[in-house]
Design a protein around this motif. Sequence first.
Motif, PDB file in Angstrom:
ATOM      1  N   GLY A 119      44.089  37.927  39.907  1.00  0.00           N
ATOM      2  CA  GLY A 119      42.933  37.280  40.499  1.00  0.00           C
ATOM      3  C   GLY A 119      42.323  38.068  41.642  1.00  0.00           C
ATOM      4  O   GLY A 119      41.410  37.592  42.312  1.00  0.00           O
ATOM      5  N   PHE A 120      42.813  39.282  41.874  1.00  0.00           N
ATOM      6  CA  PHE A 120      42.239  40.133  42.924  1.00  0.00           C
ATOM      7  C   PHE A 120      40.743  40.313  42.692  1.00  0.00           C
ATOM      8  O   PHE A 120      39.963  40.390  43.618  1.00  0.00           O
ATOM      9  CB  PHE A 120      42.959  41.492  42.927  1.00  0.00           C
ATOM     10  CG  PHE A 120      42.609  42.358  44.097  1.00  0.00           C
ATOM     11  CD1 PHE A 120      43.259  42.202  45.300  1.00  0.00           C
ATOM     12  CD2 PHE A 120      41.635  43.333  43.982  1.00  0.00           C
ATOM     13  CE1 PHE A 120      42.946  43.004  46.391  1.00  0.00           C
ATOM     14  CE2 PHE A 120      41.307  44.140  45.067  1.00  0.00           C
ATOM     15  CZ  PHE A 120      41.961  43.975  46.276  1.00  0.00           C
ATOM     16  N   SER A 121      40.363  40.364  41.418  1.00  0.00           N
ATOM     17  CA  SER A 121      38.944  40.406  41.051  1.00  0.00           C
ATOM     18  C   SER A 121      38.729  39.480  39.864  1.00  0.00           C
ATOM     19  O   SER A 121      39.620  39.316  39.028  1.00  0.00           O
ATOM     20  CB  SER A 121      38.519  41.838  40.692  1.00  0.00           C
ATOM     21  OG  SER A 121      39.284  42.325  39.609  1.00  0.00           O
ATOM     22  N   VAL A 122      37.573  38.854  39.814  1.00  0.00           N
ATOM     23  CA  VAL A 122      37.217  37.960  38.712  1.00  0.00           C
ATOM     24  C   VAL A 122      35.723  38.073  38.445  1.00  0.00           C
ATOM     25  O   VAL A 122      34.940  38.330  39.353  1.00  0.00           O
ATOM     26  CB  VAL A 122      37.573  36.482  39.015  1.00  0.00           C
ATOM     27  CG1 VAL A 122      39.074  36.279  39.122  1.00  0.00           C
ATOM     28  CG2 VAL A 122      36.892  35.997  40.275  1.00  0.00           C
ATOM     29  N   ALA A 123      35.340  37.869  37.185  1.00  0.00           N
ATOM     30  CA  ALA A 123      33.911  37.862  36.848  1.00  0.00           C
ATOM     31  C   ALA A 123      33.703  37.122  35.535  1.00  0.00           C
ATOM     32  O   ALA A 123      34.459  37.308  34.571  1.00  0.00           O
ATOM     33  CB  ALA A 123      33.366  39.282  36.720  1.00  0.00           C
ATOM     34  N   ALA A 124      32.681  36.294  35.500  1.00  0.00           N
ATOM     35  CA  ALA A 124      32.226  35.724  34.230  1.00  0.00           C
ATOM     36  C   ALA A 124      31.536  36.854  33.485  1.00  0.00           C
ATOM     37  O   ALA A 124      30.757  37.606  34.073  1.00  0.00           O
ATOM     38  CB  ALA A 124      31.266  34.578  34.477  1.00  0.00           C
ATOM     39  N   ILE A 125      31.838  37.025  32.206  1.00  0.00           N
ATOM     40  CA  ILE A 125      31.287  38.171  31.473  1.00  0.00           C
ATOM     41  C   ILE A 125      30.337  37.780  30.356  1.00  0.00           C
ATOM     42  O   ILE A 125      29.814  38.639  29.662  1.00  0.00           O
ATOM     43  CB  ILE A 125      32.405  39.091  30.929  1.00  0.00           C
ATOM     44  CG1 ILE A 125      33.390  38.330  30.050  1.00  0.00           C
ATOM     45  CG2 ILE A 125      33.108  39.768  32.083  1.00  0.00           C
ATOM     46  CD1 ILE A 125      34.435  39.205  29.393  1.00  0.00           C
TER      47      ILE A 125
END
Length: 176
Positions: free
Chosen positions: A20-26
Amino acid sequence: LQSILVIEDTHFQGTAGQFGFSVAAIGDIVGGDGVDEFVVGAPMVDSGALSSGTATVYDIDGNLLMTIDGSIVDEGLGYDVSALGDADGDRIPDFLVSAPGMVAGPGNSYRFPGADGSLVHTLAGERDDTHFGMQVSTASDIDGDGSRDIIVAEFDFTWQQSLVHVLRPLHSLPYR
């Protein structure tokens, strides 16, 4: 706000892999139902090698759709992630995953198609003493040519220098 979904870090190996260090809806990559899937980065996971990192793609039900593992020691794959939109014309959104190097560079950022998660393109850092890919993002059209652009941040901790690269993908489609 109402909680919709919670996904537990299943990569825990005695030391947090920073799930979860980085997250994005793709975007909608599965089913064509108009519901976005999302990518989660965990740059310190020992997937293919020590701290090689991983990026995992999930649907709204928490189902694991794909896993992309780093393969180089201290690569830090998943340090940052970003939606790219449909860059290859298959009507399925693509995405970016960075691997800036956790200890040393030069670092890379990778483009993956949402259709199957296979590596399509590597944006490579050029200097061993920098961390290319500390941040990745996309923009609809920065240079006015009608196609989306990629923005990549690069940091040199030795010389305290920072650079931001605005890149045009070689096979970019018009922004939709």
